[in-house]
Design an enzyme around this catalytic site. Structure first.
Site, mmCIF file in Angstrom:
data_model
loop_
_atom_site.group_PDB
_atom_site.id
_atom_site.type_symbol
_atom_site.label_atom_id
_atom_site.label_comp_id
_atom_site.label_asym_id
_atom_site.label_seq_id
_atom_site.Cartn_x
_atom_site.Cartn_y
_atom_site.Cartn_z
ATOM 1 N N HIS A 1 0.862 -1.191 0.000
ATOM 2 C CA HIS A 1 0.000 0.000 0.000
ATOM 3 C C HIS A 1 0.889 1.228 0.000
ATOM 4 O O HIS A 1 1.714 1.402 0.900
ATOM 5 C CB HIS A 1 -0.908 0.017 1.227
ATOM 6 N N GLU B 1 3.589 -0.346 -23.794
ATOM 7 C CA GLU B 1 4.456 -1.513 -23.635
ATOM 8 C C GLU B 1 4.538 -2.002 -22.187
ATOM 9 O O GLU B 1 4.556 -3.207 -21.922
ATOM 10 C CB GLU B 1 5.858 -1.181 -24.156
#
Length: 250
Positions: free
Chosen positions: A121, A146
């Protein structure tokens, strides 16, 4: 040393400290914010989870300051158990008492619902800004970049009902991340996070509006890669939005 700890640099408690320093330098866990937890997938009990405590400067964290839980959610060990009434770090006031991270129920949700090996987190500014730029949205979408190939292609197994990795996303795929609204207290995000995990089986992260992001993966290193890739994509998305470039190519 407690049986929950080891001098091995690959032990979860030691890896959390290493990653917290790295993430601090990236600006993701400043001011004691954010958190990391790792499941001991290679240990004798793969249901053991190590969780960084609340209110600690992440770049100064020590292994023995970790809380240890056993899935689905029992706390087995607190750093207060070994502190003789005083904190383990000289940085802290003598009256300081360690508290479990407020992220704990959210981390446990990722382990119990997705069989994750680690959950991260952060308070990444890119994550926060992305939720602000798309404040009327309940999900974030992006395609034809990409870096998306660093993320897992996830599907629900028809026999077990579990979400499994079947490969990697491809250049033409669209990354979709749910966005949940923030709450005054972190633990109050639990229901919304669980709902997002359930409703978005193809996602390996959940954005929290005006707050940050939760990212998980099958191992700690996969979670690290996913977190880095998503942060790159969010930063790029902000620049694309500012330049008037659509995030999803038609």
């Amino acid at each position: 040393m407690s049986s929950f700890f080891s001098d091995s640099p690959t032990h979860p408690a030691n890896l959390i400290c290493e990653l917290c320093r790295l993430f601090y330098n990236n600006g993701w866990v400043t001011g004691t914010g954010g958190g990391i937890s790792i499941r001991d997938v290679d240990g004798p009990n793969p249901n053991i989870v190590y969780i960084a405590p609340s209110g600690i400067q992440k770049e100064r964290l020590q292994p023995r300051e970790m809380f240890v839980a056993e899935l689905p959610g029992k706390i087995l060990r607190s750093p207060n158990d070994d502190s003789d009434g005083q904190p383990l770090s000289p940085d802290l006031a003598k009256s300081f008492r360690y508290k479990p991270s407020a992220c704990t129920p959210l981390f446990l949700s990722c382990y119990n619902m997705r069989d994750a090996g680690a959950c991260i987190h952060t308070h990444s500014q890119n994550a926060v800004m992305a939720t602000l730029l798309f404040e009327d949205k309940v999900e974030f979408s992006m395609s034809h970049i990409e870096q998306i190939k660093a993320l897992p292609h996830l599907q629900v197994d028809s026999d077990t009902g579990k979400v499994q990795k079947v490969g990697s996303m491809q250049f033409y795929d669209t990354m979709v991340l749910p966005i949940i609204d923030n709450t005054p207290h972190e633990e109050d995000l639990t229901d919304s996070l669980q709902e997002a995990i359930k409703n978005y089986p193809g996602a390996t992260a959940v954005l929290v509006r005006r707050h940050g992001i939760y990212v998980w993966g099958e191992t700690v290193w996969k979670a690290k890669v996913y977190n880095e890739a998503i942060d790159y994509l969010l930063e790029l998305a902000i620049k694309m939005h500012q330049a008037g470039i659509p995030l999803v190519k038609k």
